[in-house]
Design an enzyme around this catalytic site. Sequence first.
Site, short mmCIF file in Angstrom:
data_model
loop_
_atom_site.label_atom_id
_atom_site.label_comp_id
_atom_site.label_asym_id
_atom_site.label_seq_id
_atom_site.Cartn_x
_atom_site.Cartn_y
_atom_site.Cartn_z
N LYS A 151 -6.43 2.36 3.16
CA LYS A 151 -5.37 2.96 2.35
C LYS A 151 -5.55 2.61 0.87
CE LYS A 151 -1.10 1.39 2.33
NZ LYS A 151 0.26 1.01 2.74
N ASP A 179 0.62 6.17 3.74
CA ASP A 179 1.54 5.03 3.90
C ASP A 179 2.68 5.48 4.81
OD1 ASP A 179 3.03 6.73 2.34
OD2 ASP A 179 3.52 5.26 0.81
#
Length: 213
Positions: A120, A138
């Site tokens: 991420k 997220d």
Amino acid sequence: MNKQKRTEIFTRFREANPSPTTELNYSSPFELLIAVILSAQATDVGVNKATNRLFPVANTPESILALGVDGLKDYIKTIGLFNSKAENVIKTCRILVEKHGGQVPESREDLEALPGVGRKTANVVLNTAFGQPAMAVDTHIFRVSNRTGIAPGKNVLEVEKRLMRLVPREFLLDAHHWLILHGRYTCTARKPKCGACLIEDLCEFKDKTDYLD
């Protein structure tokens, strides 16, 4: 959800916010990298408070290394998990100096090899610092993708891959930011503000609310 709906959703996002970006404060790829490492399980507001003190003093790998772990902790101790984050940031700075000439690498493989950097974080840096199409999924993006029907998936990686495949190419660079902001301020976790949502008529969520902000 069909392609026509997705295109209209992102067209509206673009019209409402033509130049979306992260809410983390940064002025270089390195500052962004450090801010994103610090942002794990923390708010952007909390990270900005710490980096607004840190970056005027140290905003290069060399200058953060000079602070040392304990010196760095003094600047980031208001952020959750600051002990382990300080260790990771120092290790990352050392690798940047020793292997990358003090520069943030532009490849996923090199980024993910840095301590404290997962998929991420790498996606955020690739997208926001280097303008590469990437999707940092997220909790906000995961929720919005599933709830709206834009790109449903059982886990983060599944949603990421579907978004990369299904978001029309012209919107791919900015889609990450639009989806995060939509999840943070409109399509909120407990009570989505459907009554104030600019894509309510296109969204496939069955339990819409009439909630207005």
